[in-house]
Design a protein around this motif. Structure first.
Motif, short mmCIF file in Angstrom:
data_model
loop_
_atom_site.label_atom_id
_atom_site.label_comp_id
_atom_site.label_asym_id
_atom_site.label_seq_id
_atom_site.Cartn_x
_atom_site.Cartn_y
_atom_site.Cartn_z
N GLN A 43 23.82 46.60 36.86
CA GLN A 43 23.70 47.37 38.11
C GLN A 43 22.28 47.23 38.64
OE1 GLN A 43 26.46 49.03 39.39
NE2 GLN A 43 27.47 48.11 37.63
N VAL A 44 22.16 47.12 39.95
CA VAL A 44 20.85 47.05 40.59
C VAL A 44 20.88 47.93 41.82
CG1 VAL A 44 19.19 45.57 41.77
CG2 VAL A 44 20.49 44.66 39.85
N GLY B 38 26.46 45.35 41.47
CA GLY B 38 26.69 45.36 40.03
C GLY B 38 28.03 44.77 39.66
N MET B 39 28.19 44.60 38.36
CA MET B 39 29.45 44.09 37.84
C MET B 39 30.52 45.14 38.08
SD MET B 39 28.31 42.15 34.33
CE MET B 39 28.01 43.66 33.45
N ALA B 40 31.72 44.66 38.42
CA ALA B 40 32.83 45.57 38.68
C ALA B 40 34.14 44.84 38.46
CB ALA B 40 32.75 46.09 40.11
N ASN B 41 35.17 45.60 38.22
CA ASN B 41 36.54 45.09 38.21
C ASN B 41 37.29 45.78 39.33
OD1 ASN B 41 36.20 43.48 35.96
ND2 ASN B 41 37.00 44.99 34.54
N ILE B 42 38.03 45.02 40.12
CA ILE B 42 38.94 45.64 41.07
C ILE B 42 40.20 45.92 40.25
CG2 ILE B 42 39.82 43.45 41.99
CD1 ILE B 42 39.92 44.89 44.77
N TYR B 43 40.59 47.18 40.21
CA TYR B 43 41.61 47.66 39.29
C TYR B 43 42.96 47.77 40.00
CZ TYR B 43 43.94 50.96 36.14
OH TYR B 43 44.82 51.58 35.30
N SER C 195 43.56 43.45 36.42
CA SER C 195 42.35 43.66 37.21
C SER C 195 41.65 42.32 37.38
CB SER C 195 41.41 44.67 36.54
OG SER C 195 40.91 44.15 35.32
N ASP C 196 40.73 42.26 38.32
CA ASP C 196 39.91 41.05 38.52
C ASP C 196 38.45 41.46 38.42
OD1 ASP C 196 41.65 38.75 39.10
OD2 ASP C 196 42.32 39.96 40.80
N GLY C 197 37.66 40.69 37.67
CA GLY C 197 36.25 40.97 37.50
C GLY C 197 35.40 40.24 38.52
N GLY C 198 34.24 40.80 38.81
CA GLY C 198 33.33 40.18 39.75
C GLY C 198 32.13 41.06 39.98
N ARG C 199 31.61 41.01 41.21
CA ARG C 199 30.46 41.84 41.59
C ARG C 199 30.78 42.61 42.85
NH1 ARG C 199 26.23 41.56 38.47
NH2 ARG C 199 24.77 42.47 39.90
N PHE D 93 33.45 43.07 47.57
CA PHE D 93 33.73 42.65 46.20
C PHE D 93 34.03 41.16 46.21
CE2 PHE D 93 36.75 41.54 42.86
CZ PHE D 93 36.07 41.97 41.74
N CYS D 94 33.38 40.41 45.32
CA CYS D 94 33.64 38.98 45.13
C CYS D 94 33.98 38.75 43.67
CB CYS D 94 32.41 38.15 45.47
SG CYS D 94 31.96 38.17 47.19
#
Length: 156
Positions: free
Chosen positions: A35-36, A67-72, A78-82, A92-93
């Motif tokens: 996270q930033v 920051g890192m995130a997953n779209i749930y 889910s898909d991971g990305g930022r 979200f990408c």
């Protein structure tokens, strides 16, 4: 060893640890941190353009948090990305290791009805984004309370 990248603005090779293309002056957000939260004073008018992945920020658009995130979608999908919050939108990408590596999601802040914290998963939390059309999008993030505070601040 740091892998060199190409600037999304001018295609010149640049070191992602520098964040700034020495050829065209663009600022490129490439952080690998969980996270930033960005200092908005860091983004001076000297930067010709600001990019997140290959997405160009709009006029007067500044990054607030990424920051890192997953779209749930469900407990098994889910898909991971930022995730990036700017003063104008939430983006979200997905990263390249997903089944949907080209997944891109965004919403303008004017279309966000409300945000709330969801299930706490010890070190990560779900944040729910409710839009003005009645849709709910859920993300799993580190520091969900900080995300919620920044989102509420950006919405006001």
């Amino acid at each position: 060893m740091v892998k060199a990248l190409n600037c999304p603005n001018c295609a010149a090779t640049f070191n992602p640890q520098d964040s700034i293309c020495e050829y065209c002056g663009s600022y490129i957000i490439t952080s690998e941190a969980k996270q930033v939260t960005y200092n908005l004073n860091e983004f001076k008018t000297i930067y010709k353009k600001i990019f997140f992945h290959e997405i160009e920020m709009g006029v007067s658009e500044l990054p607030i948090r990424s920051g890192m995130a997953n779209i749930y979608y469900s407990a098994t999908k889910s898909d991971g990305g930022r995730l990036l919050l700017t003063n104008q939108r939430l983006i979200f990408c997905a990263h390249a290791l997903n089944i949907n590596p080209n997944l891109y999601w965004e919403i303008g802040l004017e279309n966000v009805y409300r945000v709330e914290i969801g299930l706490n998963l010890l070190i990560s939390q779900r944040i729910k984004i409710f839009d003005t059309k009645g849709n709910v999008t859920t993300f799993v993030v580190y520091g969900g309370k900080a995300w919620l505070e920044e989102l509420e601040r950006a919405l006001n």
